[in-house]
Design a protein around this motif. Structure first.
Motif, mmCIF file in Angstrom:
data_model
loop_
_atom_site.group_PDB
_atom_site.id
_atom_site.type_symbol
_atom_site.label_atom_id
_atom_site.label_comp_id
_atom_site.label_asym_id
_atom_site.label_seq_id
_atom_site.Cartn_x
_atom_site.Cartn_y
_atom_site.Cartn_z
ATOM 1 N N LYS A 135 0.824 -1.201 0.000
ATOM 2 C CA LYS A 135 0.000 0.000 0.000
ATOM 3 C C LYS A 135 0.861 1.256 0.000
ATOM 4 C CE LYS A 135 -2.562 -0.865 3.611
ATOM 5 N NZ LYS A 135 -3.610 -0.801 4.619
ATOM 6 N N THR A 136 0.415 2.260 -0.761
ATOM 7 C CA THR A 136 1.031 3.584 -0.720
ATOM 8 C C THR A 136 -0.071 4.628 -0.547
ATOM 9 O OG1 THR A 136 0.957 3.869 -3.127
ATOM 10 C CG2 THR A 136 2.970 2.923 -2.204
ATOM 11 N N THR A 137 0.313 5.802 -0.099
ATOM 12 C CA THR A 137 -0.626 6.903 0.069
ATOM 13 C C THR A 137 -0.491 7.835 -1.118
ATOM 14 O OG1 THR A 137 -0.328 6.781 2.465
ATOM 15 C CG2 THR A 137 -1.330 8.785 1.601
ATOM 16 N N LEU A 144 -0.902 1.461 -5.052
ATOM 17 C CA LEU A 144 -0.017 0.369 -4.665
ATOM 18 C C LEU A 144 1.405 0.604 -5.165
ATOM 19 C CD1 LEU A 144 -2.277 -2.663 -5.694
ATOM 20 C CD2 LEU A 144 -1.762 -1.944 -3.358
ATOM 21 N N GLY A 145 2.368 0.166 -4.401
ATOM 22 C CA GLY A 145 3.734 0.057 -4.879
ATOM 23 C C GLY A 145 3.917 -1.357 -5.409
ATOM 24 N N ILE A 146 4.915 -1.547 -6.244
ATOM 25 C CA ILE A 146 5.138 -2.829 -6.896
ATOM 26 C C ILE A 146 6.555 -3.318 -6.581
ATOM 27 C CG2 ILE A 146 5.236 -4.019 -9.123
ATOM 28 C CD1 ILE A 146 3.394 -1.675 -10.162
ATOM 29 N N VAL A 147 6.681 -4.599 -6.287
ATOM 30 C CA VAL A 147 7.979 -5.214 -6.043
ATOM 31 C C VAL A 147 8.167 -6.330 -7.068
ATOM 32 C CG1 VAL A 147 9.441 -6.466 -4.411
ATOM 33 C CG2 VAL A 147 7.797 -4.759 -3.575
ATOM 34 N N VAL A 148 9.237 -6.234 -7.833
ATOM 35 C CA VAL A 148 9.612 -7.315 -8.740
ATOM 36 C C VAL A 148 10.781 -8.026 -8.066
ATOM 37 C CG1 VAL A 148 10.387 -7.943 -11.059
ATOM 38 C CG2 VAL A 148 8.874 -5.968 -10.755
ATOM 39 N N GLY A 153 17.855 -9.691 -6.144
ATOM 40 C CA GLY A 153 17.317 -8.712 -5.209
ATOM 41 C C GLY A 153 15.977 -8.195 -5.711
ATOM 42 N N ASN A 154 15.455 -7.222 -4.999
ATOM 43 C CA ASN A 154 14.136 -6.687 -5.314
ATOM 44 C C ASN A 154 14.229 -5.374 -6.078
ATOM 45 O OD1 ASN A 154 12.681 -8.735 -3.970
ATOM 46 N ND2 ASN A 154 13.036 -7.734 -2.015
ATOM 47 N N ILE A 155 13.346 -5.215 -7.044
ATOM 48 C CA ILE A 155 13.150 -3.935 -7.726
ATOM 49 C C ILE A 155 11.879 -3.361 -7.131
ATOM 50 C CG2 ILE A 155 12.686 -2.809 -9.932
ATOM 51 C CD1 ILE A 155 14.018 -5.375 -11.221
ATOM 52 N N VAL A 156 11.980 -2.201 -6.502
ATOM 53 C CA VAL A 156 10.832 -1.582 -5.838
ATOM 54 C C VAL A 156 10.435 -0.345 -6.626
ATOM 55 C CG1 VAL A 156 9.962 -0.549 -3.706
ATOM 56 C CG2 VAL A 156 11.588 -2.445 -3.601
#
Length: 182
Positions: A135-137, A144-148, A153-156
């Motif tokens: 969740k994002t404001t 929404l934020g997205i994480v790949v 590692g993670n791409i945010v």
């Protein structure tokens, strides 16, 4: 070793036209597909979209389009993209409903129906990566934020967001999830 690339096809140093690409080996993940409205001096121009040639040329590698929120700067180019690259589109319930309206109002894309509602608990497994959300404001609900998630590692990707501690808990950025990702 996993080959990871991140590209901006729009949205850098400009207000709008957000479209980012995360490539993990041979898979492409599209993050937002927005437009930009023209400046006053751009007479005769109705809207500006990112250059979609790379995605069209590599459409067989695109795994999906992942949307952060329902503003035109994040979903406005969607009709032009899905008319050429027919892949699933993911977003929150409100974002998907707005995206459906955007697509339906364009002759080239009005038959596109491959929409999927996600939320902050959704995790989607792909061969090369796992895509999850948090969740994002923002000034529009259900952002929404997205994480790949990759082996490296993670791409945010956050899209547009703000820190607003006065927002109701339902609309606050999930800082615990962000810390967990990092």
């Amino acid at each position: 070793m996993t080959d990871v690339k991140i590209m901006a096809l729009g949205g850098v140093r400009e207000n709008g036209k957000n479209l980012y690409v995360a490539e993990v080996n041979d898979s492409i993940f599209v993050l937002d597909a927005g437009l930009k409205y023209p400046e006053d001096e751009q007479l005769g121009v109705d809207l500006i979209i990112p250059n979609l040639d790379y995605l069209i040329d590599n459409k067989d590698r695109v795994q999906g389009i992942f949307l952060t929120h329902g503003h035109a700067d994040a979903i406005g180019a969607l009709p032009y993209l899905v008319s050429e690259v027919k892949v699933p589109v993911f977003g929150s319930e409100l974002t998907i409903e707005l995206a459906k309206l955007m697509v339906k109002n364009n002759d080239a894309s009005k038959k596109f129906k491959n929409f999927h509602v996600v939320d902050a608990q959704t995790e989607i497994e792909f061969e090369e990566a796992t895509v999850s959300f948090f969740k994002t404001t923002h000034s529009i609900p259900e952002s929404l934020g997205i994480v790949v998630g990759t082996k490296e590692g993670n791409i945010v990707y956050t899209g547009d967001f703000k820190f607003d501690q006065a927002a109701s808990r339902m609309y606050q950025t999930d800082l615990a999830r962000i810390a967990e990702i990092g």
